[in-house]
Scaffold this active site. Structure first.
Site, PDB file in Angstrom:
ATOM      1  N   SER A  22      52.334  45.925  35.549  1.00 49.09           N
ATOM      2  CA  SER A  22      52.215  44.811  36.483  1.00 49.09           C
ATOM      3  C   SER A  22      52.867  43.569  35.900  1.00 49.09           C
ATOM      4  CB  SER A  22      50.741  44.521  36.776  1.00 49.09           C
ATOM      5  OG  SER A  22      50.601  43.349  37.565  1.00 49.09           O
ATOM      6  N   TYR A  36      42.476  41.436  34.306  1.00 48.40           N
ATOM      7  CA  TYR A  36      43.405  42.474  34.779  1.00 48.40           C
ATOM      8  C   TYR A  36      44.748  42.345  34.070  1.00 48.40           C
ATOM      9  CZ  TYR A  36      46.688  44.719  38.065  1.00 48.40           C
ATOM     10  OH  TYR A  36      47.687  45.477  38.629  1.00 48.40           O
TER      11      TYR A  36
END
Length: 247
Positions: free
Chosen positions: A139, A152
């Site tokens: 990501s 995250y």
């Protein structure tokens, strides 16, 4: 790269990106193995992909938080796959994770610990065979910690570093490691979020990008190239200024 007789194992087979990529590979003639924690959901996806591609599609239960079961999971597969793709991830709730240790741990383990340990297991088996490809979906959130999603993001940063180190280690062993950074993707995980259209990909776009990058044996890609420039700029912002930004 001929698809004849080749097999791809997709970890996270019921995710939007997972099923789109499974179909893309199936349509090219690959055998597909789907793994995840929802047996009924996996079976539905497998039946749909098989009907649309005539490919062999099978399913296997997997709990990415149960590292003790990883060896048995790999042993139960009908063959050692040619490619392993990990699209497992959990966005979680940043505000909740700030005070809920168990939730924070689940986010970190789902995005980093579990995927890294399982891919590491397959890497060793690929080394013994002297062939194989590992694809990890990371990501852009891992490129720099931001207040809005740093739990995250930290997990994805760890996963990205793991893939980079694995790629470096296995470069001369006949094993290729590809890192994929999709940016925003319109999926069930991001449902309800306001996403900027120019920076948002569809699961199909991600699947196509993965297939192209794997075929060309790329090392790391941003699905939408503009993310590379954006994250480069974000990375260059001095910390005193960055702390004042609402990112």
């Amino acid at each position: 790269m001929s698809a004849a007789g080749k097999t791809i194992l997709i970890l996270g087979g019921t995710s939007d990106i997972g099923r789109a990529t499974a179909l893309r590979y199936a349509q090219d003639g690959w055998r597909v193995r789907l793994a995840g924690r929802d047996p009924a959901g996996l079976r539905r996806e497998a039946d749909d992909i098989a009907a649309r591609s005539a490919a062999e599609v099978t399913t296997y239960p997997l709990d990415i938080l149960d590292a003790g079961a990883f060896t048995a999971f790999a042993d139960a597969l009908p063959e050692l796959p040619d490619t392993v793709l990990c699209v497992i991830g959990q966005l979680g709730d940043q505000k909740r994770a700030q005070s809920d240790i168990e939730h924070a741990a689940e986010i970190m383990r789902s995005n980093f610990e579990g995927p890294a340990l399982l891919l590491g297991l397959f890497a060793e088996r690929f080394v013994a065979r002297e062939s194989g490809m590992i694809i990890g979906v990371g990501s852009v959130a891992g490129d720099r910690g931001r207040a809005s999603n740093y739990v995250y993001g930290a997990a994805k940063a760890g996963f990205g570093a793991f893939l980079s180190g694995l790629r470096n280690r296995l470069a001369g062993a006949g094993i290729h490691v590809l890192t994929v950074k999709p940016g925003f993707v319109r999926t069930r995980m991001t449902e309800g979020l306001k996403l900027p259209p120019p920076l948002t990909a569809t699961p199909q776009e991600v699947a196509d990008a993965i297939f192209r990058a794997a075929t060309r044996r790329r090392n790391a890609i941003y699905v939408k190239g503009r993310w590379r420039a954006i994250m480069t700029v974000i990375g260059l912002i001095p910390e005193p200024i960055f702390k004042k930004l609402k990112l």
